[in-house]
Design a protein around this motif. Structure first.
Motif, PDB file in Angstrom:
ATOM      1  N   GLU A  10       0.861  -1.187   0.000  1.00 42.33           N
ATOM      2  CA  GLU A  10       0.000   0.000   0.000  1.00 42.33           C
ATOM      3  C   GLU A  10       0.888   1.225   0.000  1.00 42.33           C
ATOM      4  OE1 GLU A  10      -2.372   2.795  -0.123  1.00 42.33           O
ATOM      5  OE2 GLU A  10      -3.550   0.963   0.129  1.00 42.33           O
ATOM      6  N   ASP A  11       0.736   2.095  -1.017  1.00 42.28           N
ATOM      7  CA  ASP A  11       1.616   3.249  -1.129  1.00 42.28           C
ATOM      8  C   ASP A  11       1.211   4.436  -0.256  1.00 42.28           C
ATOM      9  OD1 ASP A  11      -0.599   3.510  -2.919  1.00 42.28           O
ATOM     10  OD2 ASP A  11       0.434   5.142  -3.933  1.00 42.28           O
ATOM     11  N   ASP A  12      -0.023   4.493   0.209  1.00 39.14           N
ATOM     12  CA  ASP A  12      -0.430   5.575   1.099  1.00 39.14           C
ATOM     13  C   ASP A  12       0.104   5.261   2.500  1.00 39.14           C
ATOM     14  OD1 ASP A  12      -2.071   6.872   3.195  1.00 39.14           O
ATOM     15  OD2 ASP A  12      -3.191   7.683   1.501  1.00 39.14           O
ATOM     16  N   PRO A  13       1.039   6.080   3.010  1.00 34.99           N
ATOM     17  CA  PRO A  13       1.678   5.750   4.285  1.00 34.99           C
ATOM     18  C   PRO A  13       0.700   5.658   5.460  1.00 34.99           C
ATOM     19  CG  PRO A  13       2.418   7.912   3.494  1.00 34.99           C
ATOM     20  CD  PRO A  13       1.557   7.313   2.423  1.00 34.99           C
ATOM     21  N   ASP A  14      -0.348   6.477   5.449  1.00 37.23           N
ATOM     22  CA  ASP A  14      -1.316   6.431   6.545  1.00 37.23           C
ATOM     23  C   ASP A  14      -2.121   5.132   6.519  1.00 37.23           C
ATOM     24  OD1 ASP A  14      -0.526   8.957   7.464  1.00 37.23           O
ATOM     25  OD2 ASP A  14      -1.998   9.986   6.195  1.00 37.23           O
ATOM     26  N   ILE A  15      -2.592   4.746   5.345  1.00 35.34           N
ATOM     27  CA  ILE A  15      -3.355   3.497   5.223  1.00 35.34           C
ATOM     28  C   ILE A  15      -2.450   2.312   5.534  1.00 35.34           C
ATOM     29  CG2 ILE A  15      -4.621   1.989   3.644  1.00 35.34           C
ATOM     30  CD1 ILE A  15      -5.582   4.547   2.208  1.00 35.34           C
ATOM     31  N   ASN A  16      -1.226   2.329   5.024  1.00 35.61           N
ATOM     32  CA  ASN A  16      -0.270   1.251   5.275  1.00 35.61           C
ATOM     33  C   ASN A  16      -0.074   1.086   6.782  1.00 35.61           C
ATOM     34  OD1 ASN A  16       2.066  -0.455   5.385  1.00 35.61           O
ATOM     35  ND2 ASN A  16       2.596   0.202   3.321  1.00 35.61           N
ATOM     36  N   GLU A  17       0.164   2.180   7.465  1.00 31.48           N
ATOM     37  CA  GLU A  17       0.409   2.134   8.910  1.00 31.48           C
ATOM     38  C   GLU A  17      -0.805   1.598   9.671  1.00 31.48           C
ATOM     39  OE1 GLU A  17       1.463   5.215  12.544  1.00 31.48           O
ATOM     40  OE2 GLU A  17       1.884   5.823  10.498  1.00 31.48           O
ATOM     41  N   VAL A  18      -1.992   2.050   9.287  1.00 29.76           N
ATOM     42  CA  VAL A  18      -3.218   1.590   9.959  1.00 29.76           C
ATOM     43  C   VAL A  18      -3.434   0.097   9.734  1.00 29.76           C
ATOM     44  CG1 VAL A  18      -5.747   1.751   9.921  1.00 29.76           C
ATOM     45  CG2 VAL A  18      -4.364   3.831  10.002  1.00 29.76           C
ATOM     46  N   VAL A  19      -3.286  -0.353   8.494  1.00 21.36           N
ATOM     47  CA  VAL A  19      -3.499  -1.770   8.179  1.00 21.36           C
ATOM     48  C   VAL A  19      -2.485  -2.641   8.917  1.00 21.36           C
ATOM     49  CG1 VAL A  19      -3.418  -3.492   6.330  1.00 21.36           C
ATOM     50  CG2 VAL A  19      -4.632  -1.333   5.971  1.00 21.36           C
ATOM     51  N   VAL A  20      -1.219  -2.250   8.901  1.00 22.39           N
ATOM     52  CA  VAL A  20      -0.195  -3.016   9.617  1.00 22.39           C
ATOM     53  C   VAL A  20      -0.522  -3.071  11.108  1.00 22.39           C
ATOM     54  CG1 VAL A  20       2.234  -3.034  10.324  1.00 22.39           C
ATOM     55  CG2 VAL A  20       1.640  -2.655   7.924  1.00 22.39           C
ATOM     56  N   TYR A  21      -0.922  -1.947  11.665  1.00 19.63           N
ATOM     57  CA  TYR A  21      -1.236  -1.890  13.095  1.00 19.63           C
ATOM     58  C   TYR A  21      -2.434  -2.780  13.447  1.00 19.63           C
ATOM     59  CZ  TYR A  21      -2.724  -0.200  17.636  1.00 19.63           C
ATOM     60  OH  TYR A  21      -3.114  -0.139  18.950  1.00 19.63           O
ATOM     61  N   ILE A  22      -3.534  -2.641  12.709  1.00 19.60           N
ATOM     62  CA  ILE A  22      -4.729  -3.407  13.093  1.00 19.60           C
ATOM     63  C   ILE A  22      -4.532  -4.914  12.898  1.00 19.60           C
ATOM     64  CG2 ILE A  22      -6.361  -1.511  12.812  1.00 19.60           C
ATOM     65  CD1 ILE A  22      -7.215  -2.651  10.144  1.00 19.60           C
ATOM     66  N   LEU A  23      -3.790  -5.295  11.875  1.00 19.92           N
ATOM     67  CA  LEU A  23      -3.553  -6.728  11.682  1.00 19.92           C
ATOM     68  C   LEU A  23      -2.552  -7.274  12.696  1.00 19.92           C
ATOM     69  CD1 LEU A  23      -3.576  -6.967   7.788  1.00 19.92           C
ATOM     70  CD2 LEU A  23      -5.383  -7.644   9.398  1.00 19.92           C
ATOM     71  N   SER A  24      -1.586  -6.463  13.101  1.00 17.99           N
ATOM     72  CA  SER A  24      -0.667  -6.874  14.175  1.00 17.99           C
ATOM     73  C   SER A  24      -1.437  -7.075  15.470  1.00 17.99           C
ATOM     74  CB  SER A  24       0.433  -5.822  14.380  1.00 17.99           C
ATOM     75  OG  SER A  24       1.247  -5.724  13.238  1.00 17.99           O
ATOM     76  N   GLU A  25      -2.343  -6.148  15.758  1.00 19.65           N
ATOM     77  CA  GLU A  25      -3.174  -6.256  16.960  1.00 19.65           C
ATOM     78  C   GLU A  25      -4.103  -7.470  16.896  1.00 19.65           C
ATOM     79  OE1 GLU A  25      -3.299  -4.252  19.932  1.00 19.65           O
ATOM     80  OE2 GLU A  25      -1.330  -3.834  19.080  1.00 19.65           O
ATOM     81  N   ALA A  26      -4.460  -7.888  15.683  1.00 22.50           N
ATOM     82  CA  ALA A  26      -5.335  -9.052  15.487  1.00 22.50           C
ATOM     83  C   ALA A  26      -4.560 -10.367  15.570  1.00 22.50           C
ATOM     84  CB  ALA A  26      -6.063  -8.947  14.152  1.00 22.50           C
ATOM     85  N   GLY A  27      -3.231 -10.290  15.783  1.00 23.05           N
ATOM     86  CA  GLY A  27      -2.453 -11.509  15.988  1.00 23.05           C
ATOM     87  C   GLY A  27      -1.634 -11.991  14.808  1.00 23.05           C
ATOM     88  N   TYR A  28      -1.520 -11.170  13.768  1.00 14.23           N
ATOM     89  CA  TYR A  28      -0.731 -11.548  12.603  1.00 14.23           C
ATOM     90  C   TYR A  28       0.668 -10.949  12.696  1.00 14.23           C
ATOM     91  CZ  TYR A  28      -5.162 -12.874  10.414  1.00 14.23           C
ATOM     92  OH  TYR A  28      -6.360 -13.461  10.133  1.00 14.23           O
ATOM     93  N   GLU A  29       1.625 -11.583  12.016  1.00 15.56           N
ATOM     94  CA  GLU A  29       2.923 -10.965  11.772  1.00 15.56           C
ATOM     95  C   GLU A  29       2.756 -10.202  10.463  1.00 15.56           C
ATOM     96  OE1 GLU A  29       7.495 -12.185  10.626  1.00 15.56           O
ATOM     97  OE2 GLU A  29       6.222 -13.705  11.539  1.00 15.56           O
ATOM     98  N   VAL A  30       3.037  -8.906  10.465  1.00 16.26           N
ATOM     99  CA  VAL A  30       2.724  -8.074   9.308  1.00 16.26           C
ATOM    100  C   VAL A  30       3.923  -7.212   8.916  1.00 16.26           C
ATOM    101  CG1 VAL A  30       1.095  -6.396   8.345  1.00 16.26           C
ATOM    102  CG2 VAL A  30       0.360  -7.898  10.207  1.00 16.26           C
ATOM    103  N   ASN A  31       4.185  -7.157   7.617  1.00 11.32           N
ATOM    104  CA  ASN A  31       5.191  -6.254   7.058  1.00 11.32           C
ATOM    105  C   ASN A  31       4.520  -5.405   5.994  1.00 11.32           C
ATOM    106  OD1 ASN A  31       7.615  -7.100   8.425  1.00 11.32           O
ATOM    107  ND2 ASN A  31       7.486  -8.978   7.235  1.00 11.32           N
ATOM    108  N   GLY A  32       4.711  -4.094   6.092  1.00 10.76           N
ATOM    109  CA  GLY A  32       4.159  -3.191   5.102  1.00 10.76           C
ATOM    110  C   GLY A  32       5.226  -2.718   4.141  1.00 10.76           C
ATOM    111  N   CYS A  33       4.832  -2.471   2.904  1.00  7.57           N
ATOM    112  CA  CYS A  33       5.748  -1.912   1.912  1.00  7.57           C
ATOM    113  C   CYS A  33       4.945  -0.981   1.008  1.00  7.57           C
ATOM    114  CB  CYS A  33       6.461  -2.997   1.129  1.00  7.57           C
ATOM    115  SG  CYS A  33       5.411  -4.278   0.484  1.00  7.57           S
ATOM    116  N   ALA A  34       5.646  -0.022   0.407  1.00  8.87           N
ATOM    117  CA  ALA A  34       4.981   1.015  -0.369  1.00  8.87           C
ATOM    118  C   ALA A  34       5.135   0.857  -1.878  1.00  8.87           C
ATOM    119  CB  ALA A  34       5.507   2.386   0.046  1.00  8.87           C
ATOM    120  N   THR A  35       6.034  -0.034  -2.303  1.00 16.30           N
ATOM    121  CA  THR A  35       6.272  -0.189  -3.740  1.00 16.30           C
ATOM    122  C   THR A  35       6.299  -1.658  -4.139  1.00 16.30           C
ATOM    123  OG1 THR A  35       8.681  -0.300  -3.554  1.00 16.30           O
ATOM    124  CG2 THR A  35       7.699   1.912  -3.763  1.00 16.30           C
TER     125      THR A  35
END
Length: 124
Positions: A10-35
């Protein structure tokens, strides 16, 4: 039991950060990237269980990434969720990437529920 690994493209840094955060909180291991390039680097190091791909990206297209993942024997088992504010599920399916779809903007609870259902249904 180990956590399922999710890569978020996800290239939008705000959306990327939110998605990574909520999925981490849901118990997943998550890595975000913009490109697409960063995503490719992550995939070359370790295959995720699920990839969440935005469609419009600065260096490519999430639909093309989805099709490449499905065509490659090494990556074809990765479960893909497409995410877009500009396309519909029908458009995504017509473009040959018949996978789960999340429309933006999304409700956070609905988003997590959809990822959980998709992960359970597709991952044995």
């Amino acid at each position: 039991m180990s956590k399922k690994l999710i890569y978020v493209l996800e290239d939008d840094p705000d959306i990327n950060e939110v998605v990574v955060y909520i999925l981490s909180e849901a118990g997943y291991e998550v890595n975000g990237c913009a490109t697409v390039a960063q995503f490719g680097e992550l995939v070359s190091q370790k295959l995720p269980d699920i990839a969440i791909l935005d469609i419009m990206l600065p260096d490519g297209n999430g639909l093309e990434v989805c099709m490449q993942l499905h065509k490659n024997e090494q990556t074809s088992a990765i479960n893909v969720i497409m995410m877009s504010a500009n396309r519909s599920k029908n458009e995504v399916e017509q473009m040959g990437c018949g996978v789960a779809f999340i429309a933006k903007p999304f409700n956070i609870d609905d988003f997590v529920t959809q990822v959980n259902l998709f992960g359970r249904a597709s991952y044995n």
